[in-house]
Design an enzyme around this catalytic site. Structure first.
Site, short mmCIF file in Angstrom:
data_model
loop_
_atom_site.label_atom_id
_atom_site.label_comp_id
_atom_site.label_asym_id
_atom_site.label_seq_id
_atom_site.Cartn_x
_atom_site.Cartn_y
_atom_site.Cartn_z
N ASP A 1 -0.88 4.73 1.80
CA ASP A 1 -1.51 4.28 3.05
C ASP A 1 -0.49 4.27 4.19
O ASP A 1 -0.73 4.84 5.26
CB ASP A 1 -2.10 2.88 2.83
CG ASP A 1 -3.04 2.42 3.93
OD1 ASP A 1 -3.52 3.27 4.70
OD2 ASP A 1 -3.32 1.21 3.98
N ILE B 1 0.58 -0.46 -6.26
CA ILE B 1 0.63 -1.92 -6.19
C ILE B 1 -0.67 -2.59 -6.66
O ILE B 1 -0.67 -3.77 -6.96
CB ILE B 1 1.01 -2.42 -4.78
CG1 ILE B 1 0.00 -1.97 -3.74
CG2 ILE B 1 2.42 -2.01 -4.41
CD1 ILE B 1 0.17 -2.64 -2.39
#
Length: 185
Positions: free
Chosen positions: A42, A132
């Protein structure tokens, strides 16, 4: 390093590298619900693509309040070598008890639906939720490959087929997992 298989008229390729460098009609961003950028893929997409991506994400936020887990939205690709970024929000792994598998499948299906709506001929996917968000990499690869294969096998004869789908792996572990699983497609 590249590996590929064919389903109907679509070539599915695998490569290890940086998704922000991939030339495709659309690249997929493993976004968060805020659509404001973050870490991992991202952050890299927002940084490489420039402020026009963030500006469009902010307009989407104003219109609908972000993007829900499993859903997807489309923006410009800014400075990236693509026409679109399809932002999808993968699930955080919580042991498999919160419909994480179905939510991850929805990410891929919704990205492919948006690709069809935008007449995209080539799309590149990262390994959604495996960083993550801690989704088990083997399971994530199974879900991604099955969702893509199911979508291609069900594609309408009225719509132009995707010509190329690329899975872009950032690390050797995901690359090796996808390579071993793609032989079964």
């Amino acid at each position: 390093m590249e590996h590929s298989v064919q389903i109907n008229q679509t070539t599915i390729s695998l490569l290890k590298g940086d998704i922000t460098k991939i030339k495709a009609d659309a690249i997929v961003n493993a976004a968060n619900t805020s659509l404001l950028g973050g870490g991992g893929v991202d952050g890299a997409i927002h940084k490489a693509g420039g402020k026009s991506i963030l500006e469009e994400c902010m307009k989407i936020r104003e219109r609908q309040g972000g993007c829900a887990v499993g859903e997807a939205v489309t923006t410009t690709a800014g400075n990236l070598p693509a026409s679109y970024v399809i932002h999808t929000v993968g699930p955080v792994w919580n042991g498999g008890t919160n419909n994480e598998m179905e939510k991850l499948r929805s990410c891929y299906m919704n990205c492919l639906r948006l690709a069809a709506e935008h007449n995209v001929k080539s799309i590149a996917f990262p390994n959604i939720s495996t960083g993550i968000y801690r989704f088990p990499k083997q399971l994530a690869a199974d879900i991604a490959l099955k969702a893509v294969a199911d979508s291609l096998n069900r594609a309408s004869t009225e719509q132009e087929p995707l010509e190329h789908i690329t899975f872009v792996c950032f690390d050797d572990e995901n690359f090796d997992i996808y390579r071993s699983k793609m032989t079964g497609l």
